[in-house]
Motif scaffolding. Structure first.
Motif, PDB file in Angstrom:
ATOM      1  N   UNK A   1       0.319   8.203   6.372  1.00  0.00           N
ATOM      2  CA  UNK A   1      -0.862   7.363   6.260  1.00  0.00           C
ATOM      3  C   UNK A   1      -0.503   5.983   5.733  1.00  0.00           C
ATOM      4  N   UNK A   2      -1.082   4.955   6.340  1.00  0.00           N
ATOM      5  CA  UNK A   2      -0.799   3.589   5.928  1.00  0.00           C
ATOM      6  C   UNK A   2      -1.441   3.299   4.577  1.00  0.00           C
ATOM      7  N   UNK A   3      -0.811   2.424   3.814  1.00  0.00           N
ATOM      8  CA  UNK A   3      -1.278   2.064   2.478  1.00  0.00           C
ATOM      9  C   UNK A   3      -2.135   0.812   2.564  1.00  0.00           C
ATOM     10  N   UNK A   4      -3.391   0.925   2.131  1.00  0.00           N
ATOM     11  CA  UNK A   4      -4.344  -0.179   2.195  1.00  0.00           C
ATOM     12  C   UNK A   4      -4.264  -0.987   0.898  1.00  0.00           C
ATOM     13  N   UNK A   5      -4.014  -2.285   1.022  1.00  0.00           N
ATOM     14  CA  UNK A   5      -3.708  -3.124  -0.139  1.00  0.00           C
ATOM     15  C   UNK A   5      -4.667  -4.299  -0.243  1.00  0.00           C
ATOM     16  N   UNK A   6      -5.115  -4.567  -1.466  1.00  0.00           N
ATOM     17  CA  UNK A   6      -5.846  -5.793  -1.780  1.00  0.00           C
ATOM     18  C   UNK A   6      -4.940  -6.669  -2.644  1.00  0.00           C
ATOM     19  N   UNK A   7      -4.781  -7.925  -2.258  1.00  0.00           N
ATOM     20  CA  UNK A   7      -3.957  -8.882  -2.992  1.00  0.00           C
ATOM     21  C   UNK A   7      -4.847  -9.767  -3.849  1.00  0.00           C
ATOM     22  N   UNK A   8      -4.457  -9.960  -5.115  1.00  0.00           N
ATOM     23  CA  UNK A   8      -5.275 -10.764  -6.029  1.00  0.00           C
ATOM     24  C   UNK A   8      -4.389 -11.748  -6.780  1.00  0.00           C
ATOM     25  N   UNK A   9      -4.592 -13.045  -6.519  1.00  0.00           N
ATOM     26  CA  UNK A   9      -3.839 -14.092  -7.204  1.00  0.00           C
ATOM     27  C   UNK A   9      -4.570 -15.418  -7.003  1.00  0.00           C
ATOM     28  N   UNK A  10      -4.607 -16.253  -8.033  1.00  0.00           N
ATOM     29  CA  UNK A  10      -5.354 -17.505  -7.905  1.00  0.00           C
ATOM     30  C   UNK A  10      -4.532 -18.635  -7.297  1.00  0.00           C
ATOM     31  N   UNK A  11      -3.266 -18.373  -6.995  1.00  0.00           N
ATOM     32  CA  UNK A  11      -2.411 -19.384  -6.365  1.00  0.00           C
ATOM     33  C   UNK A  11      -2.331 -19.097  -4.864  1.00  0.00           C
ATOM     34  N   UNK A  12      -2.917 -19.972  -4.087  1.00  0.00           N
ATOM     35  CA  UNK A  12      -3.022 -19.753  -2.640  1.00  0.00           C
ATOM     36  C   UNK A  12      -1.661 -19.608  -1.981  1.00  0.00           C
ATOM     37  N   UNK A  13      -0.689 -20.402  -2.411  1.00  0.00           N
ATOM     38  CA  UNK A  13       0.633 -20.366  -1.794  1.00  0.00           C
ATOM     39  C   UNK A  13       1.320 -19.036  -2.054  1.00  0.00           C
TER      40      UNK A  13
ATOM     41  N   UNK B   1      -9.490   0.200  -1.312  1.00  0.00           N
ATOM     42  CA  UNK B   1      -8.067   0.197  -0.986  1.00  0.00           C
ATOM     43  C   UNK B   1      -7.307   1.332  -1.674  1.00  0.00           C
ATOM     44  N   UNK B   2      -6.070   1.523  -1.252  1.00  0.00           N
ATOM     45  CA  UNK B   2      -5.185   2.468  -1.932  1.00  0.00           C
ATOM     46  C   UNK B   2      -4.658   1.858  -3.215  1.00  0.00           C
ATOM     47  N   UNK B   3      -4.396   0.547  -3.166  1.00  0.00           N
ATOM     48  CA  UNK B   3      -3.738  -0.120  -4.289  1.00  0.00           C
ATOM     49  C   UNK B   3      -4.143  -1.590  -4.340  1.00  0.00           C
ATOM     50  N   UNK B   4      -4.202  -2.123  -5.549  1.00  0.00           N
ATOM     51  CA  UNK B   4      -4.477  -3.544  -5.768  1.00  0.00           C
ATOM     52  C   UNK B   4      -3.261  -4.157  -6.440  1.00  0.00           C
ATOM     53  N   UNK B   5      -2.727  -5.241  -5.871  1.00  0.00           N
ATOM     54  CA  UNK B   5      -1.675  -6.015  -6.527  1.00  0.00           C
ATOM     55  C   UNK B   5      -2.384  -7.109  -7.315  1.00  0.00           C
ATOM     56  N   UNK B   6      -2.337  -7.017  -8.638  1.00  0.00           N
ATOM     57  CA  UNK B   6      -3.211  -7.800  -9.507  1.00  0.00           C
ATOM     58  C   UNK B   6      -2.451  -8.808 -10.365  1.00  0.00           C
ATOM     59  N   UNK B   7      -2.781 -10.089 -10.176  1.00  0.00           N
ATOM     60  CA  UNK B   7      -2.285 -11.128 -11.076  1.00  0.00           C
ATOM     61  C   UNK B   7      -3.018 -10.998 -12.414  1.00  0.00           C
ATOM     62  N   UNK B   8      -2.455 -11.583 -13.475  1.00  0.00           N
ATOM     63  CA  UNK B   8      -3.088 -11.481 -14.784  1.00  0.00           C
ATOM     64  C   UNK B   8      -3.976 -12.673 -15.121  1.00  0.00           C
TER      65      UNK B   8
END
Length: 221
Positions: free
Chosen positions: A3-15, A51-58
C-alpha cells in the motif's frame, strides 16, 4: 505491490516545501496528498485527506509544529507525525515528541534515510535519528524522570526480559529501526518486531521512547 504511503508536507518555506515534494515524488511508494505552510492548514488538511504520515516543520506562523502535532494526534491518533527541523539542539523537538510525534529528523538528512524514516513511522514505529537519539533520551530523562532517593525501590518489570530481549532493547534505545536491529543481531525483521512488542509489554510502556528511558533505569544503557 504494498500500500502506498499518503503524506502531507508542512513547512512555511516554499522553496523547501517544493524541494521536498520533488524529492519524495521520485519514490513510487509515496503519495503527496497535501502541502501546508502552517499548523492550522495541516490540521484542516489532515481532517480532509486522512494521510498516513505528516512531515511537520516546527517553527511556523499561525500554529506551530508542536501545537499542530498535539491537535492532530488528539483528533486523529491514527495519523503519524514525523518532525523535521534545522538544528539538532532545538528544544522544541522534545515538546513535539511529548505532543505525539513519532520521530525526529534534521532537514539535511540524506534522501534515503528520510524515506526509510517515513516507512518506519508510517508502519507505526518510532524513529529517532541515531546521531541525536542519545541527546533526546538525556533530555527526556532530565525533564520527565524524578530524582530517586536512597529509600526508593529499584525498577520492577511486569515480567523479566530474556537475554535476547535485552539485546533488542539496547539497540532500540540507540534509535535503531527494526530492520537495523535485525541486521545487528542477525535476526529476521519479523522476529525483531515480535521481540519489540514483547519488550514493550514487559516494560509496561506504550512506545519505543518510553522503553529507552526504562532501559536507562534498568542500567542497560
Amino acid at each position: 505491490m504494498s500500500e502506498r504511503i499518503r503524506i502531507v508536507l508542512v513547512d512555511d518555506q516554499s522553496l523547501f516545501l517544493e524541494g521536498l515534494r520533488t524529492l519524495l515524488s521520485l519514490d513510487d511508494r509515496l503519495d503527496i496528498v497535501g502541502e501546508c505552510q502552517n499548523g492550522q492548514e495541516a490540521l484542516e488538511t489532515c481532517r480532509r485527506v486522512r494521510p498516513s504520515i505528516v512531515l511537520m516543520d516546527l517553527n511556523m506562523p499561525i500554529m506551530d509544529g508542536v501545537a499542530a502535532t498535539k491537535a492532530i494526534k488528539q483528533e486523529m491518533p491514527e495519523v503519524n507525525v514525523l518532525t523535521l527541523t534545522t538544528f539538532d539542539d532545538d528544544e522544541r523537538v522534545f515538546e513535539a515528541l511529548k505532543a505525539g510525534s513519532s520521530g525526529y529528523l534534521l532537514k539535511d538528512t540524506p534522501s534515503k534515510q528520510l524515506v526509510d524514516a517515513i516507512r518506519t513511522v508510517s508502519a507505526g514505529e518510532s524513529f529517532l535519528q541515531p546521531s541525536i537519539a542519545s541527546k533526546v533520551l538525556a533530555e527526556f530523562s532530565r525533564i520527565s524522570t524524578p530524582v530517586k532517593t536512597a529509600e526508593e525501590k529499584p525498577v520492577k518489570l511486569l515480567e523479566p526480559l530474556s537475554s535476547r530481549e535485552e539485546e533488542v532493547l539496547v539497540w532500540l534505545s540507540r534509535g535503531c529501526s527494526n530492520k537495523e536491529i535485525a541486521g545487528h543481531l542477525s535476526l529476521a525483521e519479523g522476529t525483531v518486531k515480535n521481540h519489540v512488542s514483547n519488550v514493550l509489554g514487559k516494560l509496561g510502556v506504550l512506545d519505543r521512547t518510553q522503553a529507552a528511558l526504562m532501559a536507562r533505569d534498568l542500567g542497560l544503557i
